[in-house]
Motif scaffolding. Structure first.
Motif, PDB file in Angstrom:
ATOM      1  N   ASP A  18       0.807  -1.230   0.000  1.00  0.00           N
ATOM      2  CA  ASP A  18       0.000   0.000   0.000  1.00  0.00           C
ATOM      3  C   ASP A  18       0.839   1.279   0.000  1.00  0.00           C
ATOM      4  O   ASP A  18       0.296   2.383   0.014  1.00  0.00           O
ATOM      5  CB  ASP A  18      -1.003  -0.003   1.166  1.00  0.00           C
ATOM      6  N   GLN A  19       2.183   1.125  -0.022  1.00  0.00           N
ATOM      7  CA  GLN A  19       3.046   2.318  -0.074  1.00  0.00           C
ATOM      8  C   GLN A  19       3.510   2.633  -1.496  1.00  0.00           C
ATOM      9  O   GLN A  19       4.049   3.720  -1.750  1.00  0.00           O
ATOM     10  CB  GLN A  19       4.291   2.101   0.809  1.00  0.00           C
ATOM     11  N   VAL A  20       3.332   1.689  -2.410  1.00  0.00           N
ATOM     12  CA  VAL A  20       3.884   1.849  -3.760  1.00  0.00           C
ATOM     13  C   VAL A  20       3.300   3.079  -4.463  1.00  0.00           C
ATOM     14  O   VAL A  20       4.027   3.856  -5.092  1.00  0.00           O
ATOM     15  CB  VAL A  20       3.622   0.590  -4.616  1.00  0.00           C
ATOM     16  N   GLY A  21       1.992   3.252  -4.337  1.00  0.00           N
ATOM     17  CA  GLY A  21       1.322   4.351  -5.032  1.00  0.00           C
ATOM     18  C   GLY A  21       1.887   5.707  -4.625  1.00  0.00           C
ATOM     19  O   GLY A  21       2.165   6.555  -5.482  1.00  0.00           O
ATOM     20  N   ALA A  22       2.064   5.911  -3.336  1.00  0.00           N
ATOM     21  CA  ALA A  22       2.562   7.206  -2.862  1.00  0.00           C
ATOM     22  C   ALA A  22       3.989   7.439  -3.350  1.00  0.00           C
ATOM     23  O   ALA A  22       4.356   8.544  -3.774  1.00  0.00           O
ATOM     24  CB  ALA A  22       2.506   7.247  -1.334  1.00  0.00           C
ATOM     25  N   ILE A  23       4.814   6.387  -3.305  1.00  0.00           N
ATOM     26  CA  ILE A  23       6.207   6.547  -3.763  1.00  0.00           C
ATOM     27  C   ILE A  23       6.225   6.912  -5.242  1.00  0.00           C
ATOM     28  O   ILE A  23       6.887   7.860  -5.669  1.00  0.00           O
ATOM     29  CB  ILE A  23       7.013   5.243  -3.513  1.00  0.00           C
TER      30      ILE A  23
END
Ligand code: LMR
Length: 393
Positions: free
Chosen positions: A264-269
């Motif tokens: 769930d962190q990929v999008g923000a990165i």
């Protein structure tokens, strides 16, 4: 005036060689400069699969409307099984990417993204591809060098271990995935295993530059290091180039992939990657990515592409075998060239000797002594070896 305060900059040494070689009227000149694959007749042809996919694109493309800073996500995703393995190419949703203009665009994005995330220093084995340092300097990240290879022509693992040990929190390390540029000296699988464990233990960010997949030992084999490191670490950046393994040099096709600690962190990165791209080139040129996607979506075109890659690799291995068999020539031992990987190797010549190679023998090579082994053919290799023997006698 403000602009007149700008000083004349030297031309990029590697790119300047292309021009120098083109202007040389000698018929037996040899171009071992910039890294492009060449056939045994010295040509750099367009892959048959690329030609076919381009024709298909011409017929079927209905719009040139904007895509977005991420480019063609069909391309980005189609490549992933080749890079990260067919089993679970997203590593449970922890990997995703975006298209970039060539390997340089991908490295640029990776370094800029790392900096935005707080990285101030990147450890890197030297010598490296000169543009790595140029990009880091332009982005404002310090490069901390360590020796990549020993004089004996093997990886200097002690220097690498020492570097990782000395790295501090918030540092990154740049690693060539395969076909080390400029030395051709790659990590063995056992060394990759150790590197993966060391990087994990130290908690530094790996930036993996995979620009020559398929030109070393094979598509799967050349991905070993990247996959091993990713299997261990929570986060990583991967800069990928299709310029060499699809022969797409001037059309510039690459991708940046990110591995996040959690899916769930990929999008923000990646949204930061999109913002950086938007402020730089806004969106990558579409053509090459669309063509690579069309190839990878079609089993017959994929087989044709992989076959052509096999032919390229076999030819380079043939050249390397001939070089390796040449043994000692003047002061240069060619033996290690036989087992090195990819397009490049370094001939240990002084600057003066490199100049003599050019002026006396019409052999064009980088000032570092790097040669593009694909520039050698069965027709010119003896002349090249004799020239090295002559300038080092
Ligand atoms: C090379 O090193 O020759 C290639 O990667 C081309 C380039 O952009 O420098």
């Amino acid at each position: 005036m403000t602009l007149t305060s700008l000083q004349q900059q030297p031309a990029d040494a590697l790119l300047a060689l292309i021009k120098l070689h083109n202007e040389d009227p000698r018929e037996d000149k040899i171009d071992l400069g910039v890294g492009v694959y060449r056939t045994d007749t010295g040509a750099t042809p367009v892959f048959a699969a690329v030609k076919a996919a381009e024709a298909r694109l011409l017929e079927t493309q209905t719009s040139k409307a904007y895509l977005g800073p991420e480019g063609d996500m069909g391309f980005v995703h189609a490549l992933m099984p080749y890079v990260f393995g067919k089993q679970d190419p997203t590593m449970g949703g922890r990997i995703d990417g975006m298209q970039a203009p060539g390997g340089t665009g991908a490295v640029r994005l990776a370094v800029a993204l790392a900096r935005k995330a707080g990285i101030k220093r990147i450890w890197m084995g030297t010598p490296s591809w000169p543009n790595h340092a140029q990009i880091a300097a332009d982005v404002g990240v310090e490069i901390k060098g360590f020796t990549h290879a020993t004089k004996a022509g093997t990886v200097d693992m002690d220097a690498l271990r020492f570097a990782i040990e000395a790295a501090q929190d918030g540092d990154a390390i740049m690693l060539h995935g395969c076909c080390h540029n400029p030395s051709g000296i790659d990590y063995t699988n056992a060394q990759w295993d150790e590197i993966a464990a060391l990087v994990k233990a130290k908690g530094i960010l790996p930036i993996l530059d995979l620009a020559y997949q398929g030109l070393g030992q094979g598509m799967e084999e050349d991905a070993y290091g990247v996959r091993r490191v990713l299997a261990e670490v929570p986060e990583a950046l991967i800069a990928y180039s299709c310029d060499k393994n699809f022969g797409y040099y001037r059309d510039r096709v690459g991708a940046l992939y990110v591995l996040a600690a959690q899916a769930d962190q990929v999008g923000a990165i990646l949204s930061n990657g999109h913002a950086l791209a938007r402020a730089c080139w806004s969106m990558p040129p579409d053509h090459g990515g669309a063509v690579v996607r069309l190839i990878l979506e079609d089993a017959a075109l994929t087989a044709s592409w992989l076959n052509e890659l096999d032919v390229m690799r076999a030819r380079m291995n043939e050249v390397r075998a001939r070089l390796g068999a040449a043994g000692m020539q003047g002061s240069v031992d060619f033996t290690p060239f036989g087992t090195q990987n990819g397009l490049f190797s370094i001939v240990p010549l002084t600057g003066e000797q490199v100049l003599a190679m050019r002026e006396k023998h019409a052999v064009y090579m980088a000032g570092s002594g790097r040669i593009n082994v694909a520039g050698l053919t069965m027709g010119n290799i003896d002349k090249f070896i004799a020239a090295v023997a002559d300038v080092t006698k």
